[in-house]
Design a protein around this motif. Structure first.
Motif, mmCIF file in Angstrom:
data_model
loop_
_atom_site.group_PDB
_atom_site.id
_atom_site.type_symbol
_atom_site.label_atom_id
_atom_site.label_comp_id
_atom_site.label_asym_id
_atom_site.label_seq_id
_atom_site.Cartn_x
_atom_site.Cartn_y
_atom_site.Cartn_z
ATOM 1 N N HIS A 117 35.989 -94.515 40.213
ATOM 2 C CA HIS A 117 36.282 -95.742 40.984
ATOM 3 C C HIS A 117 35.045 -96.707 41.176
ATOM 4 C CE1 HIS A 117 37.993 -97.283 44.885
ATOM 5 N NE2 HIS A 117 36.684 -97.036 45.310
ATOM 6 N N SER A 128 35.400 -98.945 38.269
ATOM 7 C CA SER A 128 36.315 -99.768 38.364
ATOM 8 C C SER A 128 35.802 -101.281 39.470
ATOM 9 C CB SER A 128 37.753 -99.409 38.977
ATOM 10 O OG SER A 128 38.099 -98.244 38.160
ATOM 11 N N GLN A 129 34.978 -100.649 40.455
ATOM 12 C CA GLN A 129 34.616 -101.668 41.152
ATOM 13 C C GLN A 129 33.495 -102.608 40.764
ATOM 14 O OE1 GLN A 129 33.254 -99.424 44.556
ATOM 15 N NE2 GLN A 129 35.224 -99.793 45.730
ATOM 16 N N TRP A 163 35.360 -104.937 38.204
ATOM 17 C CA TRP A 163 36.053 -106.223 38.818
ATOM 18 C C TRP A 163 35.226 -106.918 39.397
ATOM 19 C CZ3 TRP A 163 40.545 -107.574 37.385
ATOM 20 C CH2 TRP A 163 41.581 -106.784 37.113
ATOM 21 N N SER A 164 34.080 -106.486 39.940
ATOM 22 C CA SER A 164 33.149 -107.559 40.638
ATOM 23 C C SER A 164 32.484 -108.352 39.593
ATOM 24 C CB SER A 164 32.029 -106.809 41.561
ATOM 25 O OG SER A 164 31.485 -105.779 40.867
#
Length: 83
Positions: free
Chosen positions: A13, A16-17, A20-21
């Motif tokens: 998780h 993934s953050q 994307w950021s």
């Protein structure tokens, strides 16, 4: 430094953050630094160019964290390959 003794799902998780950021910072920096350069003052332009450096760095960190999490999931489940 972020502790990596978290469960693999939490690391996935987090990765993934970060991915994307990092992608959004990179795209925002490219748009501002090269698309809107004539409308920005110098400090904002410097910030936009720095986003084009910070974004790929976050992408790399997120990718490495994803690899770590997948390796730990593979060890936990006992499967030799993740599709």
């Amino acid at each position: 430094m972020y502790p990596l003794n978290l469960p693999p799902a939490h690391i996935l998780h987090l990765s993934s953050q970060l991915l994307w950021s990092g992608l959004s910072l990179l795209l925002l920096g490219l748009l501002a630094a090269y698309g809107l350069e004539r409308y920005l003052n110098v400090p904002t332009l410097v910030l936009a160019h720095s986003l084009t450096l910070i974004g790929p760095s976050l992408l790399k960190i997120g990718y490495v964290l994803r690899l770590i999490a997948q390796e730990r999931l593979k060890k936990r489940v006992g499967v030799h390959a993740i599709a």
